[in-house]
Design a protein around this motif. Structure first.
Motif, PDB file in Angstrom:
ATOM      1  N   SER B 193     -54.777 -70.985 -20.970  1.00 24.45           N
ATOM      2  CA  SER B 193     -54.002 -71.432 -21.956  1.00 24.45           C
ATOM      3  C   SER B 193     -52.741 -72.323 -21.629  1.00 24.45           C
ATOM      4  O   SER B 193     -51.891 -72.793 -22.397  1.00 24.45           O
ATOM      5  CB  SER B 193     -53.737 -70.224 -22.732  1.00 24.45           C
ATOM      6  OG  SER B 193     -52.881 -69.229 -22.102  1.00 24.45           O
ATOM      7  N   THR B 196     -51.879 -75.997 -22.283  1.00 26.20           N
ATOM      8  CA  THR B 196     -53.007 -76.574 -23.046  1.00 26.20           C
ATOM      9  C   THR B 196     -52.678 -76.396 -24.333  1.00 26.20           C
ATOM     10  O   THR B 196     -52.302 -75.501 -24.919  1.00 26.20           O
ATOM     11  CB  THR B 196     -54.255 -75.639 -22.492  1.00 26.20           C
ATOM     12  OG1 THR B 196     -54.554 -75.662 -21.298  1.00 26.20           O
ATOM     13  CG2 THR B 196     -55.499 -76.136 -23.232  1.00 26.20           C
ATOM     14  N   ALA B 198     -55.218 -76.412 -28.123  1.00 25.57           N
ATOM     15  CA  ALA B 198     -56.305 -75.975 -28.663  1.00 25.57           C
ATOM     16  C   ALA B 198     -56.650 -76.737 -30.044  1.00 25.57           C
ATOM     17  O   ALA B 198     -55.602 -76.690 -30.819  1.00 25.57           O
ATOM     18  CB  ALA B 198     -56.645 -74.514 -28.524  1.00 25.57           C
ATOM     19  N   LEU B 214     -58.664 -67.399 -28.898  1.00 26.30           N
ATOM     20  CA  LEU B 214     -57.838 -68.133 -28.246  1.00 26.30           C
ATOM     21  C   LEU B 214     -56.546 -67.256 -28.019  1.00 26.30           C
ATOM     22  O   LEU B 214     -56.047 -67.536 -27.006  1.00 26.30           O
ATOM     23  CB  LEU B 214     -57.533 -69.251 -29.365  1.00 26.30           C
ATOM     24  CG  LEU B 214     -58.298 -70.344 -29.193  1.00 26.30           C
ATOM     25  CD1 LEU B 214     -58.252 -71.394 -30.351  1.00 26.30           C
ATOM     26  CD2 LEU B 214     -58.545 -71.095 -28.082  1.00 26.30           C
ATOM     27  N   GLU B 215     -56.167 -66.262 -29.001  1.00 25.97           N
ATOM     28  CA  GLU B 215     -54.958 -65.606 -28.689  1.00 25.97           C
ATOM     29  C   GLU B 215     -55.183 -64.624 -27.453  1.00 25.97           C
ATOM     30  O   GLU B 215     -54.145 -64.526 -26.973  1.00 25.97           O
ATOM     31  CB  GLU B 215     -54.892 -64.891 -30.128  1.00 25.97           C
ATOM     32  CG  GLU B 215     -53.739 -65.799 -31.116  1.00 25.97           C
ATOM     33  CD  GLU B 215     -53.322 -65.194 -32.218  1.00 25.97           C
ATOM     34  OE1 GLU B 215     -54.276 -64.470 -32.796  1.00 25.97           O
ATOM     35  OE2 GLU B 215     -52.022 -65.049 -32.354  1.00 25.97           O
ATOM     36  N   PHE B 219     -53.190 -68.234 -25.862  1.00 23.06           N
ATOM     37  CA  PHE B 219     -52.617 -69.477 -26.547  1.00 23.06           C
ATOM     38  C   PHE B 219     -51.680 -68.953 -27.821  1.00 23.06           C
ATOM     39  O   PHE B 219     -51.962 -68.220 -28.395  1.00 23.06           O
ATOM     40  CB  PHE B 219     -53.966 -70.233 -27.503  1.00 23.06           C
ATOM     41  CG  PHE B 219     -54.796 -70.944 -26.553  1.00 23.06           C
ATOM     42  CD1 PHE B 219     -54.641 -72.281 -26.332  1.00 23.06           C
ATOM     43  CD2 PHE B 219     -55.924 -70.260 -25.664  1.00 23.06           C
ATOM     44  CE1 PHE B 219     -55.268 -73.169 -25.213  1.00 23.06           C
ATOM     45  CE2 PHE B 219     -56.637 -71.097 -24.702  1.00 23.06           C
ATOM     46  CZ  PHE B 219     -56.555 -72.474 -24.583  1.00 23.06           C
ATOM     47  N   THR B 223     -49.865 -73.591 -30.350  1.00 22.52           N
ATOM     48  CA  THR B 223     -50.507 -74.741 -29.813  1.00 22.52           C
ATOM     49  C   THR B 223     -51.987 -74.733 -29.971  1.00 22.52           C
ATOM     50  O   THR B 223     -52.743 -75.378 -29.461  1.00 22.52           O
ATOM     51  CB  THR B 223     -50.578 -74.166 -27.972  1.00 22.52           C
ATOM     52  OG1 THR B 223     -51.087 -73.145 -28.105  1.00 22.52           O
ATOM     53  CG2 THR B 223     -49.203 -74.074 -27.577  1.00 22.52           C
TER      54      THR B 223
END
Lengths: 347, 268
Positions: B193, B196, B198, B214-215, B219, B223
């Protein structure tokens, strides 16, 4: 202050009709009162509390032709009605203060960001002569949404009936002043008058500011399920509402010629938000009822500083399932408090 | 606009390349990645799709749609050389300017690749602006994958990474990609992450299960970008159906960060 007699008022209205302008005023049809085009001023009725439908149609028609197309010899010809058109020259007579406020709210909404040319054309050519309310019924709640039976907001001329078949005259806009000026000899001057004493009294049952605050915390509240159990999703409330402005865009025609039309729509319908995939962000009647109430009382104030309701009570009078917005809103406060408490006690 | 090219992408899914019929429109038309338009056929009506081509490719736009309702069925019957209507562009954009020198992770499902394809090509056409570019794309079956010819091209490029997957049971005997749902495959990829962003586009259920993955890998909600696809008619915030709370998807979106979505009621 200026006053006018009933007879002189009829002279003006007749003169408007004779001049070729379209006059819309309350008239009876099938036992109900509607704003209809006037041919004979004798058919105008004065003893009504509220018309069945709002006058918004004069600015935002049920069906508005946006463009026409025609194919000739493989070539297309498109007529765009949003450009270079003038709205019909009309006078609306007998709208209630709530109706006039509703049209002003609509105007402010349609003016946002990308101003709506269709609406603007019609509004520029419309003069609104409203009549204060000396009578009301149990469905009226204008005082709960920041308006009142003698509010002149949105009207070009506001008349208030007083004794001896006369009316007090107020002209909040230039359009109104110009009209009065052109019939100067028919008006009389009078001393200061206490307008309030002639108006009907409408009890305030809730505060729209309080409702807005409550709604911001009410999205997940189970109260919406119960409140919407009776709703059959017919959309009558949106149809008669002076402020509802949602629309659909549809084509009517064939591969030779036709029109692109803008038609009234309603958030009460499941199809309103249905995705092509079958997914629906508002899949049940309760989520749609929540949208209706929250849009009017929380989203519109938050986004545009406008209240999406003028308290005319038409939705309550028209609902086939006997839902009553005034009562629902008054009860909503209690239920929300109660339910939140219940959840706290029995999480 | 004139249909210059029709590409069959998947069963019932087509891409139109559209050319401007008049020079002034061609010169003045400007759009940015993420925006959408109303495509129409007189007598049938209008339909809302994103612009699927990159703003770096001038003189034409492309749209990809599935044949479903009255308008899309009529569009699907159109052939090369025929004229259709377009109005737009509408809506907000993916903030590519703010992504300079970052890694880009694209995650798409099914027919939701088109809005992302616009951004992917936009980024590839400005390749030196960004660090690693990774695309994870999944569909129900191999047949449902769109832009197959471009997937081959992306797979062969050395300056980006492409991972394709199909749902279990959707594979063919010669399928060389992964088998599994997009969130599961993403979990196996264990994306980094740091530095980056997403970009996630897909059906609501895919998005719902992708955000937590993602979390999990760090992330931050600000983001993670996505586009909402609520039903629309006017495109200019008037017709009243695309709202999520007091936000209009057509005007304030369709691009939102996960952080923004968290502050909205879940009506999308």
């Amino acid at each position: 202050m200026e006053v006018i007699t009933h007879d002189n008022l009829l002279i003006i209205l007749k003169s408007i009709v004779d001049s070729g302008k379209e006059l819309y005023a309350p008239q009876r049809k099938a036992g109900k009162t509607f704003f209809l085009s006037v041919k004979d001023v004798a058919s105008i009725v004065f003893d009504y509390v509220q018309t069945t439908e709002s006058p918004k149609e004069l600015l935002f028609p049920k069906v508005e032709r946006m463009l026409s197309y025609k194919f000739t010899d493989g070539k297309i010809q498109v007529t765009d009605y949003s450009q270079g058109q003038e709205g019909p020259n009309r006078v609306l007579f007998g709208s209630r203060p709530c109706d006039a406020i509703g049209m002003k709210t609509l105007a402010e909404f349609f003016r946002q960001d990308m101003p709506d040319a269709f609406f603007q054309q019609r509004q520029d050519a419309l003069t609104i002569i409203s009549m204060s309310c000396v009578r009301s019924d149990e469905n009226c709640f204008c005082t709960s949404v920041g308006a009142g039976p003698g509010d002149s907001t949105g009207s070009d001329i506001l008349l208030t009936p007083i004794e001896d078949s006369r009316y007090l005259v107020e002209c909040p806009t230039e359009k109104g002043k110009t009209l009065v000026e052109s019939y100067k000899e028919l008006f009389e001057q009078t001393g200061a008058a206490d307008k309030e004493k002639y108006l009907t009294k409408i009890q305030q049952t809730f505060s729209h500011v309080g409702i807005a605050r409550m709604l911001s915390k009410a999205f997940d509240n189970p109260v919406w399920n119960e409140a919407s159990l009776r709703c059959i999703g017919c959309g009558a409330c949106a149809y008669v509402c002076p402020v509802c402005s949602c629309f659909d865009i549809q084509d009517e025609g064939n591969n030779k010629k036709g029109d692109r039309l803008r038609c009234w729509d309603s958030c009460a319908f499941a199809l309103f938000t249905l995705h092509t995939s079958g997914h629906n962000p508002r899949p049940t009647q309760s989520t749609r009822w929540r949208q209706r109430v929250t849009h009017k009382f929380a989203y519109m104030p938050e986004r545009y500083d406008l209240v999406g309701c003028v308290g005319c009570g038409r939705c309550s009078r028209s609902c086939p399932a006997d839902m009553n917005l005034k009562e629902e809103l008054a009860e909503l406060g209690h239920s929300l408090e109660e339910v939140s408490q219940r959840i706290e006690e029995h999480p | 606009m004139r249909i210059e090219k029709v590409t069959e992408e998947a069963p019932g899914v087509k891409t139109f390349r559209l050319n401007f019929t008049n020079d002034s429109d061609r010169e003045h038309f400007v759009f940015r990645a993420g925006q959408f338009g109303e495509y129409s056929i007189f007598g049938e009506g209008e339909s809302t799709f994103c612009i699927a081509s990159s703003p770096t490719r001038k003189d034409y736009i492309e749209c990809t749609f599935r044949e479903a309702g009255r308008v899309t069925s009529a569009l699907a019957r159109k052939e090369e050389g025929e004229i259709i209507g377009f109005r737009g562009p509408y809506g907000n954009i993916f903030p590519l300017d703010g992504w300079k020198d970052k890694n880009l992770l694209f995650i798409a499902g099914g027919i939701a690749l088109p809005p992302m394809r616009c951004v992917i090509w936009n980024a590839l056409d400005m390749r030196d602006w960004f660090k690693d570019i990774t695309v994870l794309y999944g569909a129900r079956t191999v047949a449902d994958l769109v832009y197959k010819y471009e997937l081959d091209e992306w797979g062969n490029r050395s300056d980006m990474k492409l991972i394709t997957t199909v749902d279990p049971g959707g594979e063919t005997p010669d399928w060389k990609g992964k088998i599994g749902f997009v969130p599961t495959v993403l979990d196996q990829m264990a994306p980094a992450s740091s530095n980056t962003v997403a970009i996630v586009c897909g059906p609501p259920v895919m998005i719902k299960f992708t955000f937590p993955v993602l979390e999990k890998f760090g992330f931050k909600p600000e983001t993670i970008y996505t586009t909402l696809e609520n039903r629309m008619k006017c495109g200019v915030g008037k017709c009243g159906r695309c709202n999520v709370g007091s936000v209009y998807v057509c005007k304030d979106g369709p691009v939102f960060t996960y952080e923004q979505l968290q502050s909205l009621p879940p009506e999308y």
